[in-house]
Write an enzyme that holds these catalytic residues in place. Sequence first.
Site, short mmCIF file in Angstrom:
data_model
loop_
_atom_site.label_atom_id
_atom_site.label_comp_id
_atom_site.label_asym_id
_atom_site.label_seq_id
_atom_site.Cartn_x
_atom_site.Cartn_y
_atom_site.Cartn_z
N GLU A 63 0.74 25.66 10.22
CA GLU A 63 0.43 26.16 11.56
C GLU A 63 1.68 26.66 12.27
OE1 GLU A 63 -3.41 23.92 13.21
OE2 GLU A 63 -1.83 22.52 12.62
N GLU A 113 -6.00 18.76 6.79
CA GLU A 113 -6.27 17.82 7.88
C GLU A 113 -7.63 17.16 7.78
OE1 GLU A 113 -3.13 20.58 9.70
OE2 GLU A 113 -4.77 20.71 8.25
#
Length: 275
Positions: free
Chosen positions: A118, A138
């Site tokens: 990210e 995640e």
Amino acid sequence: MSAVQEGRAGTSTALLVDEREDRVVARIDGPATRNAIDAALVEQLHELCARLEEEPKVLVLAGGDGVFASGADIRQLRERRREDALRGINSGVFDRIAKLPLPSIAAVDGHALGGGAELAYACDFRIATGRTRFGNPEAGLGIMAAAGATWRLRELVGEPLAKEVLLAGRVLDAGECLAAHLVTEVVEVDDLLPAAHRLADRVLRNGELALRLTKLALRVPAGAHPAFDDVAQAVLFETEEKERRMTAFLERKRAHRTPDAGGASTTGTDEGGRR
């Protein structure tokens, strides 16, 4: 200028900053935790952003040998609760990087996973090596990629591929990243930082205010176009930089004109596509 360590004594991840006249090279350095994005690194990234907001420069962001960043420190992440999520610890600093006045380049060698991916998505450009891997695992930890992947990755590679990464745990290798235009090029490990500098050089050949306003134009909502573009262009049309660059362009054209090409037009764009 030699690298200056901006880390904190006793922390596992530091940010090594080499500040130059027109760019900043920042390297994430936390080999013991595979460059985990811990609280100390987030603080250091905020400090770097503050400097680049005050004095805009191109940012080259790199990791270590074989790992860009492995995501948030799981030990710290396990202790976070609702209030921590609402603070936007990682999403806040990544958004700040995305909104830096001048472009940013992620030089990615090895793994960029979770928050590390990210962080790279938040940069304007990404350059990879053959051993680069991007992924967002995640959901396998019972959480979601909440620091930009659900929308930045979708914008970068399209919704079908983003869903494979975010919902099915697909990890993209360097070739897949290049094919999906997630990275601009794949280079040898020894050429990674030189390639980032070559890209920075190309960016910096352009006018600074033009770069800043173009970055803003790329980020404003669709409904703001074309009004935003018209106003931004109006600002640029009145600058000395525009006058100087266009005059130099026309003078180069005149200098290279040959007798049998006397009727050639001097209007249009140059080789870089600048109008």
